[in-house]
Scaffold this active site. Structure first.
Site: not given
Ligand code: ADP
Length: 392
Positions: A330, A16, A93, A379, A9, A181, A241
Site C-alpha cells: 500500500g 522484532k 504485539r 504498529e 513483536n 491488523h 495465504r
C-alpha cells in the site's frame, strides 16, 4: 535520562524489537532490531533509526536459538543499551485477545493463562506472541508488561459484522469474525484527524496491503467491518495465504483428496495467494517486474478481490469519504494503487497519477469525490503508546 519502553513483536521464526524513549508527551524511536532465523541460523541486529547498525551477532547452524534464548539476548542487549535510561515497561504485539480483551491489558501470570486459552484460535501466531511474555515474567518479574491485541480494534463492529450464520451455540463458543491488523488500523485512525478531519469524522476504508493483507471499514475512526474474520486467512489473497475460499473447497480437500488438516493448513497459509497463483513468488516487487503471464494473473486476482471488497465495505458503511493505503504494498506500489483507484471510478474516485508516483499524502485529484491517501502505518508506535498510557 529518559523513560524507555520496549516493544516486542514475536513471530514463528523472528522476534522484532523497538526501543522508544519518552520525550515529553511523545515517544521517539531510539533503536530497532530483531533476532531472525530462530531454530535455524539465528542472526541478531540492532539499528539506529537512520539505519546505522549498532550491534550484530550470528549464531552458527546447529547452535541456533529458540524464542526464550532470543528473548534473553534481546533483554541483555537492551539492558546495556538503556543503562542510562529507565526501562519502564514492555509492550507486546499479541494477535488474539478473544472477546474478553477490547483494550490492551497489563499482563501477569493470571492474564497470561487467559491469553493461552486463545491459542486454539490462532495456533500459528499466539504461542510465539506469548513466549516472550512468559520469559520476561520469569527474568524481569518487576518490569510491567502490556499485551496489545490485533483483534481489539474490531470489537466496535456491529454484532452482525462479527457473526457467521452458524448455530448460536458455535457463536457462543467463540466462532466469530474477530478481524486482525487492528493495531495498524488503530494507528491510522489515531493520525487521521490531523491529516483529513473530514474523513476522520466520516466513512473510510483502510487497505493494509502487506504480506498479510486486509481491509477495514471505519466510521468516525471506529472499525465497522473487516475482510479478515475468525482467522487471518479470510478475505483478500495475500503473499502466501489463500484469502476467502468456499468452505466446500476445504471439505473437498479433506474428503476427496484425502488431505490432512495439517496439509490443508499448510496449503492455505503457506502455498497459496500470490505465490500459489503465480508459482513464482509471494513478493509483489518480483511479480510487478515479471513478464510471466502467471505473475500478471496473480496481480489481476489480487486487484479484483480488492475491488470486490471495496464494494462490499462501501455498502457496509453506506457510502465512502476516503480510501487509505498502508503497509508494504500500500505504501510502496504506485502501480497497485493506480489500478485499485481506476477500478473504483464508479465511486467517484479520481486519482492524481503524479501524486501517486510520489506516494506521499493525498493522491486523489482535486475533483475526486472520495479522498485517497497514502499513510505509512506504525504498529510499534501504537503498542508503545498503549504501554505508556496503561502504565500511567
Ligand atoms: P508484513 O505483512 O510482513 O509486515 P510488509 O508490510 O512489509 O509485510 O509488506 C511486504 C510486501 O510489500 C511484499 O509483498 C513486498 O513485495 C511489498 N513491497 C515492499 N516494497 C515494495 C515496492 N517498492 N513495490 C512493490 N511492493 C513492495
Amino acid at each position: 535520562m529518559s523513560k524507555a519502553i520496549v516493544v516486542l513483536n514475536a513471530g514463528s521464526s523472528s522476534i522484532k524489537f523497538s526501543l522508544f524513549l519518552e520525550k515529553g508527551e511523545s515517544l521517539e524511536l531510539d533503536v530497532r532490531g530483531q533476532v531472525a532465523g530462530l531454530y535455524t541460523a539465528a542472526r541478531f541486529e540492532a539499528k539506529a533509526p537512520n539505519g546505522k547498525i549498532l550491534s550484530e551477532k550470528a549464531w552458527p547452524k546447529g547452535a541456533s536459538l529458540n524464542h526464550e534464548e532470543a528473548i534473553d539476548h534481546i533483554i541483555g542487549y537492551l539492558r546495556s543499551e538503556v543503562a542510562h535510561h529507565t526501562l519502564v515497561g514492555i509492550g507486546h504485539r499479541v494477535v488474539h485477545g478473544g472477546r474478553s480483551y477490547q483494550q490492551p491489558v497489563r499482563v501477569d501470570a493470571m492474564v497470561l493463562k487467559v491469553l493461552e486459552t486463545f491459542i486454539p484460535l490462532a495456533p500459528l501466531h499466539q504461542p510465539h506472541n506469548l513466549a516472550p511474555i512468559r520469559r520476561a515474567l520469569e527474568r524481569v518479574p518487576d518490569l510491567p508488561q502490556v499485551a496489545c491485541f490485533d483483534t481489539a480494534f474490531h470489537r466496535t463492529q456491529p454484532a452482525v459484522a462479527q457473526m457467521f450464520a452458524l448455530p448460536a451455540e458455535l457463536h457462543e463458543a467463540g466462532v466469530l469474525r474477530y478481524g486482525f491488523h487492528g493495531l495498524s488500523y488503530e494507528y491510522i485512525s489515531s493520525v487521521l484527524p490531523g491529516i483529513d478531519p473530514v474523513a476522520a469524522k466520516g466513512r473510510c476504508i483502510v487497505l493494509h496491503l502487506g504480506n498479510g493483507a486486509s481491509m477495514c471499514a471505519m466510521l468516525q475512526g471506529r472499525s465497522m467491518a473487516s475482510t479478515m474474520g475468525f482467522t487471518a486467512v479470510e478475505g483478500l489473497p495475500m503473499g502466501t495465504r489463500s484469502g476467502s475460499l468456499d468452505p466446500g473447497v476445504i471439505l473437498y480437500l479433506l474428503s476427496q483428496r484425502g488431505m490432512s488438516p495439517a496439509a490443508i493448513e499448510d496449503l492455505i497459509y503457506n502455498k497459496s495467494g500470490l505465490l500459489g497463483v503465480s508459482s513464482i513468488s509471494s513478493d509483489m516487487r518480483t511479480l510487478l517486474t515479471s513478464d510471466d503471464p502467471r505473475a500478471k494473473l496473480a496481480i489481476d486476482l489480487f486487484i479484483y478481490r480488492i475491488r470486490c471488497a471495496l464494494g462490499a465495505l462501501t455498502a457496509a458503511l453506506g457510502g465512502l469519504d476516503a480510501i487509505i493505503f498502508t503497509a508494504g504494498i500500500g505504501e510502496n506500489a504506485p502501480a497497485i494503487r493506480s489500478r485499485v483507484c481506476r477500478d473504483t471510478q464508479w465511486l467517484g474516485v479520481v486519482i492524481d497519477e503524479k501524486a501517486n508516483t510520489t506516494g506521499q499524502g493525498r493522491i486523489s485529484a482535486q475533483e475526486s469525490k472520495v479522498a485517497v491517501w497514502v499513510i505509512p502505518t506504525n504498529e510499534e508506535l501504537m503498542i508503545a503508546r498503549h504501554t505508556q498510557a496503561l502504565l500511567k
